[in-house]
Write an enzyme that holds these catalytic residues in place. Structure first.
Site, PDB file in Angstrom:
ATOM      1  N   ASN A   7     -69.101-100.928  53.602  1.00  0.00           N
ATOM      2  CA  ASN A   7     -68.532-100.207  54.741  1.00  0.00           C
ATOM      3  C   ASN A   7     -69.411-100.534  55.943  1.00  0.00           C
ATOM      4  OD1 ASN A   7     -67.633 -98.403  56.621  1.00  0.00           O
ATOM      5  ND2 ASN A   7     -67.855 -96.584  55.335  1.00  0.00           N
ATOM      6  N   ARG A  91     -64.226-101.921  53.428  1.00  0.00           N
ATOM      7  CA  ARG A  91     -63.462-100.928  54.170  1.00  0.00           C
ATOM      8  C   ARG A  91     -63.108-101.531  55.528  1.00  0.00           C
ATOM      9  NH1 ARG A  91     -65.577 -95.998  57.705  1.00  0.00           N
ATOM     10  NH2 ARG A  91     -63.563 -95.061  58.134  1.00  0.00           N
ATOM     11  N   HIS A 180     -58.715 -92.152  57.589  1.00  0.00           N
ATOM     12  CA  HIS A 180     -59.176 -91.555  56.318  1.00  0.00           C
ATOM     13  C   HIS A 180     -58.147 -91.740  55.210  1.00  0.00           C
ATOM     14  CE1 HIS A 180     -61.268 -88.460  59.136  1.00  0.00           C
ATOM     15  NE2 HIS A 180     -62.181 -89.352  58.769  1.00  0.00           N
ATOM     16  N   ARG A 241     -65.738 -84.351  68.491  1.00  0.00           N
ATOM     17  CA  ARG A 241     -64.489 -84.802  69.149  1.00  0.00           C
ATOM     18  C   ARG A 241     -63.579 -83.617  69.430  1.00  0.00           C
ATOM     19  NH1 ARG A 241     -63.074 -89.196  64.635  1.00  0.00           N
ATOM     20  NH2 ARG A 241     -65.271 -89.584  64.228  1.00  0.00           N
ATOM     21  N   GLU A 385     -64.406 -92.328  48.477  1.00  0.00           N
ATOM     22  CA  GLU A 385     -63.732 -93.479  49.091  1.00  0.00           C
ATOM     23  C   GLU A 385     -64.219 -94.791  48.487  1.00  0.00           C
ATOM     24  OE1 GLU A 385     -64.632 -91.338  52.824  1.00  0.00           O
ATOM     25  OE2 GLU A 385     -62.938 -92.440  53.645  1.00  0.00           O
TER      26      GLU A 385
END
Ligand code: AMP
Length: 398
Positions: A7, A91, A180, A241, A385
């Site tokens: 990743n 990823r 995601h 965010r 993941e």
């Protein structure tokens, strides 16, 4: 088969070596500050000590070389040679409309990923650099790309279109993509598995609440809506965010504060969310929970608004699917913050949700946190993941 999962970010790179038969992680680690002074690699073999080494990493190729060296190191390595690594799974953040599935990486795929760079300027170029570095050092090892956006490609048009002039979709592919996806897919499947019910017959809502956060609606094993949009800024309020807000605020703030668009966007991405709303107390829910318990009004304000948004989003997906069977919490906050789960579930009386507080207090398990009488099942499913990427990689290279 042993699968290396990568990743890769612009200055960091996370890795795991996974044995696909046992599905165990054999070793994992992180390269930080790539291309910046003071770079370091953290490496942890399955049953060994975690070690941190400060060493120069001028670029990603050097970072990957150090990862491979750590994995094959005579003392602390977990493989005898690189030949034992059967495949690499990468990823990739944005696959646009082109990738609804994972793919074996070749030159054509790389060009198509590059064409999506505009849609994820911070992430996709970094992902591509990681792939390039791996291909240089392991030229004969098959590589697979697993996209964050792929799982959401089954959304119907009414869910992914914005109320904007249609020509912007035609010209620039402006639409909801969602992120995601690997986590939403893994968690929803796992929930069905744990409950022993057919995935194809369930309506599942997954709340991936980490530093970035998104909710998805999964009906019959297919994503029908998700809260992040063209970019990961839309939807829930997050650590830093803003999530959804009136778009006119951008112009209003630009005038009032004398700031340009880039500066306002930096505020919305880095200084908003629970960090901003808690008046800079913290973006970390451990601090917010401590603050809440101590009666800190900044923590209370941020936590309440955060949970209210999650509950509202769940409600909209109950409407989208005409019901829900299972609601799952996952990722850093979803898995570890019982207070957040309690607050969110306090809005779900209309779904007959009855929390089992003893189960809600547990950690690290795939578990239902509602009572057997609860009309809707709420679960905590720790996401994985990396394992999902390793599974996809094996599926494609076999
Ligand atoms: P992720 O992006 O999935 O790694 O999630 C990271 C976030 O999870 C952190 O910023 C924290 O807010 C939250 N988190 C991690 N551990 C805990 C914990 N024990 N209690 C509450 N929140 C946690």
């Amino acid at each position: 088969m042993k699968v290396l999962v990568i990743n890769c970010g612009s200055s960091s790179l996370k890795f795991q070596l996974i044995d696909s038969e046992s599905e165990k992680c054999l070793a994992k680690g992180l390269c930080e500050r790539i291309g910046i002074e003071g770079s370091m690699i953290t490496y942890a073999p399955e049953d060994g000590e975690k070690e941190k080494t400060v060493t120069p990493m001028p670029d990603h190729t050097e970072a990957i070389r150090l990862v491979l060296e750590a994995l094959t190191n005579q003392k602390t390595g977990v493989v005898g040679s690189l030949d034992e690594i059967g495949a690499v799974g990468h990823r990739i953040v944005h696959g646009g409309e082109k990738f609804a599935q994972s793919v074996v990486i070749d030159a054509e795929v790389l060009a198509a990923v590059e064409a999506c760079n505009d849609l994820a300027p911070l992430h996709n170029p970094a992902n591509l650099i990681g792939i390039d570095a791996c291909r240089k050092l392991m030229p004969n090892t098959p590589m697979v790309g697993v996209f964050d956006t792929a799982f959401h490609q089954t959304m119907p048009e009414e869910a992914y279109m914005y109320g904007l002039p249609y020509e912007y979709y035609q010209k620039y592919k402006i639409r909801r993509y969602g992120f995601h996806g690997t986590s939403h897919s893994y968690v929803s499947k796992r929930a069905a598995e744990v409950l022993g019910k057919p995935y194809e017959e369930l309506k599942i809502i997954v709340c991936h609440l980490g530093n970035g956060a998104s909710v998805s609606a999964v009906k019959g094993g297919k994503c029908v809506d998700t809260s992040m949009g063209l970019t990961p800024l839309e939807g829930l309020m997050m650590g830093t965010r803003s999530g959804d807000m009136d778009p006119a605020i951008i112009e209003f703030l630009a005038h009032k504060e004398g700031k340009g668009i880039d500066e306002i966007m930096a505020v919305l991405n880095k200084k908003s969310g629970v960090l901003g709303l808690s008046d800079n107390l913290s973006s970390d829910f451990r601090d917010l929970e401590d603050g809440y318990n101590a009666g800190d009004e900044n923590a209370i304000r941020a936590l309440k608004a955060y949970c209210y948004r999650v509950a509202k989003c769940i409600g909209s997906y109950v409407a989208a699917m005409n019901g829900v069977d299972v609601i799952c919490f996952t990722a850093g906050i979803g898995e570890n913050a019982p207070l957040v789960r309690t607050f969110v579930c306090s809005y779900l009386g209309y779904l007959g949700v009855e929390l089992d507080q003893a189960a809600n207090a547990k950690r690290g398990e795939d578990i239902a946190i509602t009572t057997p009488q609860s009309r809707t099942t709420v679960m905590v499913i720790p996401t994985n993941e990396e394992l999902a990427i390793a599974r996809e990689t094996v599926r494609l290279v076999k």
